[in-house]
Each structure stands twice: as structure tokens, then as C-alpha cells.
Scaffold this active site. Structure first.
Site, PDB file in Angstrom:
ATOM      1  N   HIS A  74     -18.929  -5.856 -96.095  1.00  0.00           N
ATOM      2  CA  HIS A  74     -20.007  -4.841 -95.948  1.00  0.00           C
ATOM      3  C   HIS A  74     -19.143  -3.498 -95.748  1.00  0.00           C
ATOM      4  O   HIS A  74     -18.481  -3.445 -94.780  1.00  0.00           O
ATOM      5  CB  HIS A  74     -20.764  -5.258 -94.657  1.00  0.00           C
ATOM      6  CG  HIS A  74     -21.684  -6.154 -95.026  1.00  0.00           C
ATOM      7  ND1 HIS A  74     -23.110  -6.270 -94.385  1.00  0.00           N
ATOM      8  CD2 HIS A  74     -22.032  -7.209 -95.843  1.00  0.00           C
ATOM      9  CE1 HIS A  74     -23.721  -7.227 -95.042  1.00  0.00           C
ATOM     10  NE2 HIS A  74     -23.273  -7.605 -95.940  1.00  0.00           N
ATOM     11  N   TYR A 203     -29.709  -2.434 -87.426  1.00  0.00           N
ATOM     12  CA  TYR A 203     -29.919  -2.319 -86.196  1.00  0.00           C
ATOM     13  C   TYR A 203     -31.142  -1.645 -85.769  1.00  0.00           C
ATOM     14  O   TYR A 203     -31.068  -0.128 -85.878  1.00  0.00           O
ATOM     15  CB  TYR A 203     -28.604  -1.983 -85.415  1.00  0.00           C
ATOM     16  CG  TYR A 203     -27.381  -2.784 -85.522  1.00  0.00           C
ATOM     17  CD1 TYR A 203     -26.763  -2.820 -86.797  1.00  0.00           C
ATOM     18  CD2 TYR A 203     -27.135  -3.915 -84.341  1.00  0.00           C
ATOM     19  CE1 TYR A 203     -25.655  -3.540 -86.609  1.00  0.00           C
ATOM     20  CE2 TYR A 203     -25.919  -4.758 -84.383  1.00  0.00           C
ATOM     21  CZ  TYR A 203     -25.310  -4.428 -85.425  1.00  0.00           C
ATOM     22  OH  TYR A 203     -23.992  -5.426 -85.825  1.00  0.00           O
ATOM     23  N   PRO A 295     -24.056  -9.248 -77.628  1.00  0.00           N
ATOM     24  CA  PRO A 295     -23.679  -9.370 -79.015  1.00  0.00           C
ATOM     25  C   PRO A 295     -23.961  -8.074 -79.914  1.00  0.00           C
ATOM     26  O   PRO A 295     -23.620  -8.062 -81.136  1.00  0.00           O
ATOM     27  CB  PRO A 295     -24.752 -10.337 -79.519  1.00  0.00           C
ATOM     28  CG  PRO A 295     -25.746 -10.485 -78.701  1.00  0.00           C
ATOM     29  CD  PRO A 295     -25.174 -10.070 -77.209  1.00  0.00           C
ATOM     30  N   LYS A 299     -18.690  -8.308 -81.189  1.00  0.00           N
ATOM     31  CA  LYS A 299     -17.374  -8.230 -80.896  1.00  0.00           C
ATOM     32  C   LYS A 299     -16.854  -9.541 -80.319  1.00  0.00           C
ATOM     33  O   LYS A 299     -15.794  -9.823 -80.113  1.00  0.00           O
ATOM     34  CB  LYS A 299     -17.174  -7.149 -79.759  1.00  0.00           C
ATOM     35  CG  LYS A 299     -17.153  -5.763 -80.504  1.00  0.00           C
ATOM     36  CD  LYS A 299     -16.013  -5.402 -81.193  1.00  0.00           C
ATOM     37  CE  LYS A 299     -15.984  -4.172 -82.111  1.00  0.00           C
ATOM     38  NZ  LYS A 299     -16.383  -4.669 -83.494  1.00  0.00           N
ATOM     39  N   TYR A 387     -16.564  -0.318 -84.607  1.00  0.00           N
ATOM     40  CA  TYR A 387     -17.209  -1.466 -85.079  1.00  0.00           C
ATOM     41  C   TYR A 387     -16.423  -2.207 -86.187  1.00  0.00           C
ATOM     42  O   TYR A 387     -16.646  -3.294 -86.083  1.00  0.00           O
ATOM     43  CB  TYR A 387     -18.479  -0.999 -85.831  1.00  0.00           C
ATOM     44  CG  TYR A 387     -19.550  -2.077 -86.248  1.00  0.00           C
ATOM     45  CD1 TYR A 387     -20.613  -2.393 -85.381  1.00  0.00           C
ATOM     46  CD2 TYR A 387     -19.481  -2.735 -87.662  1.00  0.00           C
ATOM     47  CE1 TYR A 387     -21.547  -3.239 -85.721  1.00  0.00           C
ATOM     48  CE2 TYR A 387     -20.394  -3.677 -88.159  1.00  0.00           C
ATOM     49  CZ  TYR A 387     -21.335  -4.119 -87.207  1.00  0.00           C
ATOM     50  OH  TYR A 387     -22.229  -5.160 -87.572  1.00  0.00           O
TER      51      TYR A 387
HETATM   52  P1  RFL Z   1     -16.808 -20.970 -77.515  1.00  0.00           P
HETATM   53  O1  RFL Z   1     -17.340 -20.772 -78.987  1.00  0.00           O
HETATM   54  O2  RFL Z   1     -17.746 -21.000 -76.735  1.00  0.00           O
HETATM   55  O3  RFL Z   1     -16.106 -22.291 -77.637  1.00  0.00           O
HETATM   56  C1  RFL Z   1     -15.415 -22.975 -76.374  1.00  0.00           C
HETATM   57  C2  RFL Z   1     -15.475 -24.514 -76.743  1.00  0.00           C
HETATM   58  O4  RFL Z   1     -15.152 -25.034 -75.469  1.00  0.00           O
HETATM   59  C3  RFL Z   1     -15.877 -26.408 -75.441  1.00  0.00           C
HETATM   60  N1  RFL Z   1     -15.800 -26.457 -73.948  1.00  0.00           N
HETATM   61  C4  RFL Z   1     -15.021 -27.484 -73.306  1.00  0.00           C
HETATM   62  N2  RFL Z   1     -14.028 -28.222 -73.789  1.00  0.00           N
HETATM   63  C5  RFL Z   1     -13.309 -29.243 -73.145  1.00  0.00           C
HETATM   64  N3  RFL Z   1     -13.633 -29.171 -71.629  1.00  0.00           N
HETATM   65  C6  RFL Z   1     -14.794 -28.462 -71.136  1.00  0.00           C
HETATM   66  N4  RFL Z   1     -14.894 -28.404 -69.893  1.00  0.00           N
HETATM   67  C7  RFL Z   1     -15.257 -27.646 -71.957  1.00  0.00           C
HETATM   68  N5  RFL Z   1     -16.236 -26.493 -71.575  1.00  0.00           N
HETATM   69  C8  RFL Z   1     -16.542 -25.980 -72.928  1.00  0.00           C
HETATM   70  C9  RFL Z   1     -17.045 -25.967 -75.935  1.00  0.00           C
HETATM   71  O5  RFL Z   1     -18.001 -26.834 -76.278  1.00  0.00           O
HETATM   72  C10 RFL Z   1     -16.847 -25.283 -77.037  1.00  0.00           C
HETATM   73  O6  RFL Z   1     -16.487 -25.772 -78.240  1.00  0.00           O
HETATM   74  O7  RFL Z   1     -15.843 -19.802 -77.204  1.00  0.00           O
HETATM   75  P2  RFL Z   1     -14.662 -19.188 -78.039  1.00  0.00           P
HETATM   76  O8  RFL Z   1     -13.729 -20.091 -78.758  1.00  0.00           O
HETATM   77  O9  RFL Z   1     -13.764 -18.326 -77.103  1.00  0.00           O
HETATM   78  O10 RFL Z   1     -15.483 -18.270 -79.130  1.00  0.00           O
HETATM   79  C11 RFL Z   1     -16.145 -17.321 -78.715  1.00  0.00           C
HETATM   80  C12 RFL Z   1     -17.289 -17.126 -79.685  1.00  0.00           C
HETATM   81  O11 RFL Z   1     -17.932 -18.124 -79.797  1.00  0.00           O
HETATM   82  C13 RFL Z   1     -18.317 -15.862 -79.075  1.00  0.00           C
HETATM   83  O12 RFL Z   1     -17.691 -14.758 -78.566  1.00  0.00           O
HETATM   84  C14 RFL Z   1     -19.203 -15.593 -80.183  1.00  0.00           C
HETATM   85  O13 RFL Z   1     -19.833 -16.500 -80.712  1.00  0.00           O
HETATM   86  C15 RFL Z   1     -20.046 -14.267 -79.800  1.00  0.00           C
HETATM   87  N6  RFL Z   1     -21.134 -13.748 -80.746  1.00  0.00           N
HETATM   88  C16 RFL Z   1     -20.527 -12.822 -81.734  1.00  0.00           C
HETATM   89  N7  RFL Z   1     -19.440 -12.567 -81.836  1.00  0.00           N
HETATM   90  C17 RFL Z   1     -18.824 -11.525 -82.838  1.00  0.00           C
HETATM   91  O14 RFL Z   1     -17.634 -11.321 -82.941  1.00  0.00           O
HETATM   92  N8  RFL Z   1     -19.825 -11.106 -83.831  1.00  0.00           N
HETATM   93  C18 RFL Z   1     -21.013 -11.527 -83.671  1.00  0.00           C
HETATM   94  O15 RFL Z   1     -21.780 -11.073 -84.647  1.00  0.00           O
HETATM   95  C19 RFL Z   1     -21.693 -12.340 -82.727  1.00  0.00           C
HETATM   96  N9  RFL Z   1     -22.846 -12.816 -82.862  1.00  0.00           N
HETATM   97  C20 RFL Z   1     -22.521 -14.159 -80.815  1.00  0.00           C
HETATM   98  C21 RFL Z   1     -23.376 -13.489 -81.634  1.00  0.00           C
HETATM   99  C22 RFL Z   1     -22.910 -14.834 -79.936  1.00  0.00           C
HETATM  100  C23 RFL Z   1     -24.163 -15.364 -79.568  1.00  0.00           C
HETATM  101  N10 RFL Z   1     -24.524 -16.271 -78.787  1.00  0.00           N
HETATM  102  C24 RFL Z   1     -25.380 -17.209 -79.066  1.00  0.00           C
HETATM  103  C25 RFL Z   1     -23.838 -16.346 -77.530  1.00  0.00           C
HETATM  104  C26 RFL Z   1     -24.645 -13.710 -81.745  1.00  0.00           C
HETATM  105  C27 RFL Z   1     -25.231 -14.748 -80.720  1.00  0.00           C
HETATM  106  C28 RFL Z   1     -26.420 -15.052 -80.614  1.00  0.00           C
HETATM  107  C1  PHB Z   2     -25.129 -12.201 -86.567  1.00  0.00           C
HETATM  108  O1  PHB Z   2     -25.578 -12.032 -87.811  1.00  0.00           O
HETATM  109  O2  PHB Z   2     -25.345 -13.161 -85.768  1.00  0.00           O
HETATM  110  C2  PHB Z   2     -25.217 -10.984 -85.785  1.00  0.00           C
HETATM  111  C3  PHB Z   2     -24.593  -9.885 -86.418  1.00  0.00           C
HETATM  112  C4  PHB Z   2     -24.446  -8.530 -85.781  1.00  0.00           C
HETATM  113  C5  PHB Z   2     -24.296  -8.694 -84.371  1.00  0.00           C
HETATM  114  C6  PHB Z   2     -24.808  -9.762 -83.749  1.00  0.00           C
HETATM  115  C7  PHB Z   2     -25.208 -10.828 -84.378  1.00  0.00           C
HETATM  116  O3  PHB Z   2     -24.189  -7.390 -83.750  1.00  0.00           O
END
Ligand code: RFL
Ligand code: PHB
Length: 393
Positions: A74, A203, A295, A299, A387
Site C-alpha cells: 500500500h 480512516y 490500534p 503499530k 505510519y
Molecule cells: P500476542 O500476540 O498477544 O502473543 C502472546 C502469546 O502469549 C500467550 N500467553 C502465554 N503463554 C504461556 N503462558 C502464559 N501465561 C501466557 N499468557 C499469554 C498468548 O496465548 C499469546 O499466544 O503478543 P505479541 O507476540 O507481543 O504480539 C503483539 C501483537 O499481537 C499486537 O501488538 C497486535 O495484534 C496489535 N494490533 C495491530 N498491530 C499492528 O502492528 N498493526 C495493526 O494493524 C494492528 N491491528 C491490533 C490490531 C490488535 C488488535 N486487538 C484485538 C488487540 C487490531 C486489533 C483489533
Molecule cells: C486491520 O486491518 O486490522 C487494521 C488496519 C489498520 C489499523 C488497525 C487495524 O490501524
């Protein structure tokens, strides 16, 4: 599973899996302990936008092939503001840099495949994980599986267990400082097998609240609407969701919305959170275990990856060159980048969402912010530079 390893990695999300793969490639053994099943980890719909630095590191780790084939590059995105559309030309503003749309689920799947092929041990269903003796030379982790109580001795523990994990909790309260801001709203997300309203992300700021049009592929759309933090998914039928989304989009985009049945729907609270330092003795925190961003700036996953960039280099320098300078600097190095992403995510969230009860001052500030952005290449450059992602160094 071995009884002893160099690095015990708690958490098999993107942070833990990428660390495991980078250590394996450097010839350093490790074990990943994950509480949930693989299917559960792979069914969580989360991030979608990868920074250039994230893409580069995934390629370096040898998991770039499918991302390069299926990921969507993108070059920009749109900000919708009361019917107006501002195009942010990422490539033009950020010195040729772009972002890649490729789901976190797919990144995780690619990492699992590579780790399986390499034979790196991953224990799923690891219950009651407890990192212990972290301030001694001989830390270890205890946990329980179907086979009973287990003990894994190690040189270091990597706390990659996300926001609700145990590793951050293992740090005594007087040795850690928490910085936090909780926002008074959440994001309700919906995934549907329908083409997105347009190729690029939108957005949208609106008096009814924020909305985001994103995607996972040309046939898979991901949409979000700002919702009250106390709402439950059951309160939101697909029809109600689409009506709300449509009302918040400019006409041109709203007309393109194709409503399909949801294949996933969930509510995420919005929070800014940083724990300092990211080290306690031989425990190193990385990713969501140490910090959370709302989110809006896309990041979270990217920060988890940049932490792992710093941590993997530091561990490799320790084991291969007997050099601990990078390990000693890890927390400060990672936090310097984390705080810049925190600032950006807070700023973009504050500008784009509807905040109740601010007496109108906040709304006027938001309008001025948008006007300034629309009229200033310098302001757009600052947005674009953040970004696409600040350098990993
Ligand atoms: P995770 O992915 O939460 O993984 C942690 C893992 O640890 C396990 N765990 C345990 N294991 C053993 N013993 C325990 N006691 C444990 N407790 C937990 C869990 O089961 C899990 O598998 O953390 P990690 O690896 O640091 O990764 C971080 C990312 O997942 C997170 O920052 C992103 O998903 C955030 N996020 C976004 N980030 C982006 O860079 N770009 C995006 O577009 C973006 N969109 C989002 C997002 C997060 C969202 N939600 C639902 C919070 C959109 C959403 C809606
Ligand atoms: C997504 O596609 O899940 C998404 C994209 C951009 C954001 C957050 C989430 O800023």
C-alpha cells in the site's frame, strides 16, 4: 522437550515465534512455551498492516516468500473527514517507503511452518508457567502439561506472553514502573468475505464516532467502528454494524460497501501502556507484554517485531561474541522506539475519535488538526514517516 535450553521463550505469538526463529538461524537453542492451542492462536484476528522494517526482518528470518507473493503493498491511505477525503501519499512523503497489508494470522502461520521445519520445540497447552530465580545466574521456568509438572532450565527468559501474560507480573512491583492511559471507547471489528470498499485503507472521523475500512485481501474485508467500551458483541447484529459503518463513511465510499455475513466479530478496548524497564535480571520483556498502543496507528505488531530485532541481536552478541553491551542497552534502546510509537498512536487516536463531554474544545482542536494536516506537506510528512515506521537503527 529438553530439560535445559539457552532461551526459554514464554508466549507463541508473533514476538515469541520470531525470536525463536532468529535464534535458531543463529544456532542458539530455545524452547517456546505457549498456553493456548495452535488453532486458537491462529484464529485470533488482529493486525493487518506491516511496516517496511517488519517486512525486511521477516524476509531476513526466511519467512518472506508467501508474504511477498500474497501481501498487498500500500502506497497510501485516505483520511475521511465530514465528507472530505484527504489522500496521504505514503510513498511520496516518506522517501519511497510503503506498508504491506498481510494479516498477523498469516505471519504467525508462516512462523509456525518455519519453526516446525527447523524442529524448534514449541509446547502448546503449557499451563501455570512461572519464571523463577530471574536475578540469579540459573533461572528456570516451571509449567504443567498433560504429562505433568515440568521444569525448564535456561540462561535467559524472554517474556513474549502478551498484555495478560505472567512474565511482567514476575517483576516485583517496586522494580517496575507503569505508564498508562485507558480510552473511554473500544473498537468493534468485523471480518467478511467481500471485496473492500476500496483498495486503500480509509480512516474516518465522524460525529457519530471513528470508523476504519481495512482488508486482508481483495476478497476479504476488515472493518471497525468506535463503540462504547461497555458494549457486548451480542449487542451488534451484522446489520447494525453495517448501518453504523455506512453512516460514518463519505458518500462515495458508503456507496461501495458490500455487506456480507461476518466471519468474525469482536470488541477490543483501547489503551496506551508502557512498563519500564523491559528487563529484570535475566528476564527480557518484548511486544505486548511490555507495551500496548491503541490500534489506530497500526503499530502493535510492528513494535513487537522491532523489540525482537533488538533482543535477538543482543542475545546473539551474548552467545556468539561474549559481548553484553547490547543486552545491557536492550531496555533503553527498545523503549526509545516504543515511546515514539506510543506518541504517534496516542496522537492519531486523539485526532480521529469522538470524545464525549469535552465541552467542544477538543472537537475544535481536532478540526484544526485536520485542517493543518490537509494544508501542510510538513504535517503530512510527519504522519507518513511515523505510519511507515521509524528506523529500527
Ligand atoms: P500476542 O500476540 O498477544 O502473543 C502472546 C502469546 O502469549 C500467550 N500467553 C502465554 N503463554 C504461556 N503462558 C502464559 N501465561 C501466557 N499468557 C499469554 C498468548 O496465548 C499469546 O499466544 O503478543 P505479541 O507476540 O507481543 O504480539 C503483539 C501483537 O499481537 C499486537 O501488538 C497486535 O495484534 C496489535 N494490533 C495491530 N498491530 C499492528 O502492528 N498493526 C495493526 O494493524 C494492528 N491491528 C491490533 C490490531 C490488535 C488488535 N486487538 C484485538 C488487540 C487490531 C486489533 C483489533
Ligand atoms: C486491520 O486491518 O486490522 C487494521 C488496519 C489498520 C489499523 C488497525 C487495524 O490501524
Amino acid at each position: 522437550m529438553p530439560r535445559r535450553t539457552r532461551v526459554a521463550i514464554v508466549g507463541g505469538g508473533p514476538a515469541g515465534l520470531l525470536l525463536a526463529l532468529l535464534l535458531y538461524r543463529a544456532g542458539i537453542d530455545c524452547v517456546v512455551l505457549e498456553r493456548r492451542s495452535r488453532d486458537h492462536v491462529l484464529s485470533r484476528i488482529r493486525a493487518g498492516v506491516l511496516e517496511q522494517g517488519t517486512v525486511d526482518l521477516l524476509r531476513l528470518a526466511g519467512v518472506g516468500a508467501r508474504m511477498d507473493r500474497e501481501g498487498l503493498v500500500h502506497e497510501g491511505f485516505d483520511i475521511a473527514w465530514r465528507g472530505e477525503m484527504l489522500h496521504v501519499d505514503l510513498r511520496g512523503l516518506a522517501g519511497g517507503k510503503t506498508v504491506t497489508v498481510y494479516g498477523q494470522t498469516e505471519v504467525t502461520r508462516d512462523l509456525y511452518d518455519a519453526l516446525d521445519a527447523a524442529g524448534v520445540p514449541i509446547v502448546h497447552g503449557a499451563e501455570d508457567v512461572q519464571p523463577q530465580d530471574l536475578t540469579t545466574e540459573t533461572p528456570f521456568v516451571t509449567f504443567r502439561t498433560e504429562d505433568g509438572e515440568r521444569r525448564l532450565e535456561c540462561d535467559f527468559v524472554a517474556g513474549c506472553d502478551g498484555f495478560h501474560g505472567v512474565c511482567r507480573q514476575a517483576i516485583p512491583a517496586d522494580q517496575i514502573r507503569i505508564f498508562e492511559r485507558v480510552y473511554p471507547f473500544g473498537w468493534l471489528g468485523l471480518l467478511t468475505r467481500m471485496p473492500p470498499v476500496q483498495d486503500e485503507l480509509i480512516y474516518a472521523h465522524h460525529s457519530r464516532g471513528f470508523a476504519l475500512c481495512s482488508l486482508r485481501s481483495p476478497l476479504l474485508s476488515r472493518y471497525y467502528v468506535q463503540c462504547p467500551v461497555g458494549d457486548r458483541v451480542e449487542d451488534w447484529s451484522d446489520e447494525r454494524f453495517y448501518d453504523e459503518l455506512q453512516a460514518r463513511l463519505p458518500e462515495r465510499a458508503a456507496a461501495q460497501l458490500q455487506r456480507g455475513p461476518s466471519i468474525e466479530k469482536s470488541i477490543a478496548p483501547l489503551r496506551s501502556f508502557v512498563a519500564e524497564p523491559m528487563r529484570h535480571g535475566r528476564l527480557f520483556l518484548a511486544g505486548d507484554a511490555a507495551h500496548i498502543v491503541p490500534p489506530t496507528g497500526a503499530k502493535g505488531l510492528n513494535l513487537a517485531v522491532s523489540d525482537i530485532h533488538f533482543l535477538s541481536q543482543a542475545l546473539i552478541a551474548h552467545f556468539k561474541e561474549h559481548e553484553d553491551g547490547l543486552l545491557d542497552a536492550y531496555s533503553a534502546t527498545a523503549l526509545a522506539r516504543v515511546w515514539k510509537a506510543e506518541r504517534f498512536s496516542w496522537w492519531f487516536t486523539s485526532m480521529m475519535h469522538r470524545f464525549e463531554d469535552d465541552g467542544g474544545f477538543g472537537q475544535r482542536i481536532q478540526e484544526a488538526e485536520f485542517d493543518y494536516l490537509a494544508g501542510s506537506r510538513a504535517a503530512q510528512t510527519a504522519l507518513a514517516e511515523n505510519y511507515v515506521g521509524l528506523p529500527h537503527l
